[in-house]
Design a protein around this motif. Structure first.
Motif, PDB file in Angstrom:
ATOM      1  N   LYS A   1       0.850  -1.209   0.000  1.00 34.12           N
ATOM      2  CA  LYS A   1       0.000   0.000   0.000  1.00 34.12           C
ATOM      3  C   LYS A   1       0.877   1.248   0.000  1.00 34.12           C
ATOM      4  O   LYS A   1       0.444   2.313   0.441  1.00 34.12           O
ATOM      5  CB  LYS A   1      -0.920   0.010   1.235  1.00 34.12           C
TER       6      LYS A   1
ATOM      7  N   ALA B   1       3.045   6.981   0.900  1.00 35.35           N
ATOM      8  CA  ALA B   1       2.098   7.651  -0.010  1.00 35.35           C
ATOM      9  C   ALA B   1       1.100   8.505   0.768  1.00 35.35           C
ATOM     10  O   ALA B   1      -0.027   8.715   0.322  1.00 35.35           O
ATOM     11  CB  ALA B   1       1.370   6.620  -0.864  1.00 35.35           C
TER      12      ALA B   1
ATOM     13  N   SER C   1      -0.089  16.262  -3.148  1.00 34.35           N
ATOM     14  CA  SER C   1      -1.119  15.819  -4.098  1.00 34.35           C
ATOM     15  C   SER C   1      -2.540  16.137  -3.635  1.00 34.35           C
ATOM     16  O   SER C   1      -3.495  15.858  -4.358  1.00 34.35           O
ATOM     17  CB  SER C   1      -0.988  14.304  -4.289  1.00 34.35           C
TER      18      SER C   1
HETATM   19  N1  COA Z   1      -4.388   5.742   0.459  1.00 42.42           N
HETATM   20  C1  COA Z   1      -4.958   4.541   0.281  1.00 42.42           C
HETATM   21  N2  COA Z   1      -4.436   3.589  -0.525  1.00 42.42           N
HETATM   22  C2  COA Z   1      -3.291   3.888  -1.160  1.00 42.42           C
HETATM   23  C3  COA Z   1      -2.643   5.118  -1.025  1.00 42.42           C
HETATM   24  C4  COA Z   1      -3.233   6.086  -0.157  1.00 42.42           C
HETATM   25  N3  COA Z   1      -2.679   7.275   0.082  1.00 42.42           N
HETATM   26  N4  COA Z   1      -1.532   5.104  -1.787  1.00 42.42           N
HETATM   27  C5  COA Z   1      -1.492   3.903  -2.366  1.00 42.42           C
HETATM   28  N5  COA Z   1      -2.547   3.153  -1.994  1.00 42.42           N
HETATM   29  C6  COA Z   1      -2.869   1.781  -2.380  1.00 42.42           C
HETATM   30  C7  COA Z   1      -3.547   1.716  -3.742  1.00 42.42           C
HETATM   31  O1  COA Z   1      -4.934   1.950  -3.620  1.00 42.42           O
HETATM   32  C8  COA Z   1      -3.210   0.297  -4.139  1.00 42.42           C
HETATM   33  O2  COA Z   1      -4.054  -0.591  -3.438  1.00 42.42           O
HETATM   34  P1  COA Z   1      -4.641  -1.915  -4.162  1.00 42.42           P
HETATM   35  O3  COA Z   1      -3.414  -2.752  -4.472  1.00 42.42           O
HETATM   36  O4  COA Z   1      -5.523  -2.507  -3.132  1.00 42.42           O
HETATM   37  O5  COA Z   1      -5.330  -1.422  -5.390  1.00 42.42           O
HETATM   38  C9  COA Z   1      -1.787   0.098  -3.590  1.00 42.42           C
HETATM   39  O6  COA Z   1      -1.649   1.054  -2.542  1.00 42.42           O
HETATM   40  C10 COA Z   1      -0.704   0.362  -4.604  1.00 42.42           C
HETATM   41  O7  COA Z   1      -0.934   1.628  -5.177  1.00 42.42           O
HETATM   42  P2  COA Z   1      -0.782   1.901  -6.739  1.00 42.42           P
HETATM   43  O8  COA Z   1      -1.450   3.200  -7.017  1.00 42.42           O
HETATM   44  O9  COA Z   1      -1.218   0.726  -7.519  1.00 42.42           O
HETATM   45  O10 COA Z   1       0.830   2.018  -6.826  1.00 42.42           O
HETATM   46  P3  COA Z   1       1.722   2.784  -7.905  1.00 42.42           P
HETATM   47  O11 COA Z   1       3.115   2.377  -7.579  1.00 42.42           O
HETATM   48  O12 COA Z   1       1.208   2.599  -9.274  1.00 42.42           O
HETATM   49  O13 COA Z   1       1.556   4.349  -7.530  1.00 42.42           O
HETATM   50  C11 COA Z   1       1.433   6.206  -5.995  1.00 42.42           C
HETATM   51  C12 COA Z   1       2.072   4.838  -6.326  1.00 42.42           C
HETATM   52  C13 COA Z   1       1.984   6.602  -4.636  1.00 42.42           C
HETATM   53  C14 COA Z   1       1.844   7.258  -7.064  1.00 42.42           C
HETATM   54  C15 COA Z   1      -0.123   6.083  -5.971  1.00 42.42           C
HETATM   55  O14 COA Z   1      -0.482   4.956  -5.188  1.00 42.42           O
HETATM   56  C16 COA Z   1      -0.835   7.299  -5.401  1.00 42.42           C
HETATM   57  O15 COA Z   1      -1.021   8.280  -6.108  1.00 42.42           O
HETATM   58  N6  COA Z   1      -1.191   7.238  -4.105  1.00 42.42           N
HETATM   59  C17 COA Z   1      -1.873   8.349  -3.455  1.00 42.42           C
HETATM   60  C18 COA Z   1      -0.866   9.421  -3.074  1.00 42.42           C
HETATM   61  C19 COA Z   1      -1.549  10.602  -2.403  1.00 42.42           C
HETATM   62  O16 COA Z   1      -2.197  11.399  -3.053  1.00 42.42           O
HETATM   63  N7  COA Z   1      -1.342  10.743  -1.104  1.00 42.42           N
HETATM   64  C20 COA Z   1      -1.824  11.861  -0.359  1.00 42.42           C
HETATM   65  C21 COA Z   1      -2.590  11.409   0.809  1.00 42.42           C
HETATM   66  S1  COA Z   1      -2.678  12.727   2.000  1.00 42.42           S
END
Ligand code: COA
Length: 286
Positions: free
Chosen positions: A37, A76, A149
Motif C-alpha cells: 500500500k 504515499a 497531491s
Molecule cells: N491511500 C490509500 N491507498 C493507497 C494510497 C493512499 N494514500 N496510496 C497507495 N494506496 C494503495 C492503492 O490503492 C493500491 O491498493 P490496491 O493494491 O488494493 O489497489 C496500492 O496502494 C498500490 O498503489 P498503486 O497506485 O497501484 O501504486 P503505484 O506504484 O502505481 O503508484 C502512488 C504509487 C503513490 C503514485 C499512488 O499509489 C498514489 O497516487 N497514491 C496516493 C498518493 C496521495 O495522493 N497521497 C496523499 C494522501 S494525503
C-alpha cells in the motif's frame, strides 16, 4: 497510547507489523511497513508509531532514529480509505485518530530527545511531508518522488502539512507545489531545502548511516538541547531568543553528565590535543 490500542486497530488486510524497528550500531531503523500500500498511513501505523516513539526515547539501543519506508515508497501519505473514508461518519474515532497522528508526526518528532533523520527512499506524498519536516535532518534518494497531491483529490494540505511546508520551503516553492500538486524529485527537494541532500538510491543507506555516526560522536545531552532550542528560538523575537538561549545554555552545562564544556576547553586550551573547529572533543564513553 497503549499497545492494546494499536492492536485494536491493526491492519485488517495483512498480519505484517505496520512498522518495524531494527537496531544496528546505535541506529534504530524505524520502517513504515505496508509496501503493498506504498506505506500509506493507516490507523495501525498511527497508533504503533506513537508507541514506538515513546519507547525509543528511553531505549539505549537507539542513539539516532532513522525513519524510512519498506519497498519503493517512503509513504504515499494518509490512507484515503482507512484514515479518511472509514472515519467520515465516526467523529469521535476520527478526532482520536487525528490527534494521535499529530502526536507522532510532529508533536513527538519535532522535539524528540534523540537525533532523527528521515531517509526518503521513494514515493512521498501529502501527509508524509509532516514527519519528514519534523525530523531533524532528511536525506532523499535522487529519484524519490515528492508531491503535495491533496489538491489533486479535492482537499487542502491539512493536518499540519501547510504549516510544516511553510516552515521549510520558500513561499514561491511552497505555493507552487501546494497549488499545482506537481511532483518533484529528491534532487529538487534538496535544491529547495526540503531535505538536506539527495544521493543515488544505492548509496542512501550508507550515507544515512555515515551521518548518524557523526551525530553519535557528539555529546548527546548537549545535542538534544542544541536541536530543541534551535526550533523553539526560531519562533521567538531576538530579545526573547537571547534570554531563552542563555538560560538553556546554563541548563545544558549544569545538566551535562559528561561536563563536556570543561572537558572540551581543557583538551583545547591546556592539553592542546584537539581543535574544536575541526571536530568533537574526545569523549570518555564506555
Ligand atoms: N491511500 C490509500 N491507498 C493507497 C494510497 C493512499 N494514500 N496510496 C497507495 N494506496 C494503495 C492503492 O490503492 C493500491 O491498493 P490496491 O493494491 O488494493 O489497489 C496500492 O496502494 C498500490 O498503489 P498503486 O497506485 O497501484 O501504486 P503505484 O506504484 O502505481 O503508484 C502512488 C504509487 C503513490 C503514485 C499512488 O499509489 C498514489 O497516487 N497514491 C496516493 C498518493 C496521495 O495522493 N497521497 C496523499 C494522501 S494525503
Amino acid at each position: 497510547m497503549t499497545k492494546s490500542q494499536s492492536q485494536a486497530t491493526a491492519d485488517t488486510n495483512t498480519n505484517e507489523e505496520p512498522v518495524t524497528v531494527t537496531f544496528e550500531d546505535g541506529i534504530a531503523w524505524v520502517t513504515l511497513n505496508r509496501p503493498a500500500k506504498r506505506n500509506c498511513i493507516n490507523p495501525a501505523i498511527v497508533y504503533r508509531m506513537c508507541d514506538i516513539l515513546n519507547d525509543l526515547e528511553s531505549d539505549d539501543r537507539c542513539k539516532v532514529l532513522v525513519l524510512t519506508g519498506a519497498g519503493d515508497a517512503f509513504s504515499a501519505g494518509m490512507d484515503l480509505r482507512e484514515y479518511f473514508r472509514a472515519t467520515d461518519d465516526k467523529p469521535a474515532e476520527r478526532l482520536k485518530l487525528f490527534r494521535a497522528n499529530g502526536q507522532w508526526q510532529w508533536r513527538q518528532l519535532r522535539h524528540y530527545a534523540k537525533p532523527t533523520i528521515a531517509m526518503v527512499n521513494g514515493w512521498c506524498f501529502g501527509g508524509a511531508f509532516t514527519p519528514v519536516i519534523a525530523c531533524d535532518l532528511a536525506i532523499a534518494a535522487d529519484d524519490a518522488t515528492f508531491g503535495l497531491s491533496e489538491i489533486n483529490w479535492g482537499i487542502i494540505p491539512a493536518g499540519v502539512v501547510n504549516r510544516a511546508v511553510s516552515q521549510l520551503m520558500r513561499e514561491r516553492d511552497g505555493m507552487y507545489y501546494v497549488m499545482t500538486g506537481e511532483t518533484f524529485s529528491g534532487k529538487r527537494a534538496a535544491e529547495i531545502g526540503l531535505v538536506n541532500e539527495s544521493v543515488p538510491l544505492e548509496d542512501l543507506r550508507a550515507r544515512t548511516t555515515q551521518l548518524a555516526k557523526v551525530l553519535m560522536e557528539k555529546n548527546p545531552a548537549v545535542l538534544r538541547t542544541a536541536k530543541v532550542s534551535y526550533r523553539i528560538a526560531s519562533e521567538m523575537t531576538w530579545e526573547q531568543g537571547a534570554d531563552y538561549l542563555m538560560a538553556k545554555h546554563a541548563q545544558s552545562v549544569i545538566e551535562d553528565p559528561e561536563n563536556g564544556r570543561n572537558v572540551g576547553m581543557s583538551q583545547f586550551l591546556d592539553d592542546k590535543t584537539y581543535r574544536p573547529g575541526l571536530g568533537s572533543y574526545k569523549r570518555d564513553v564506555k
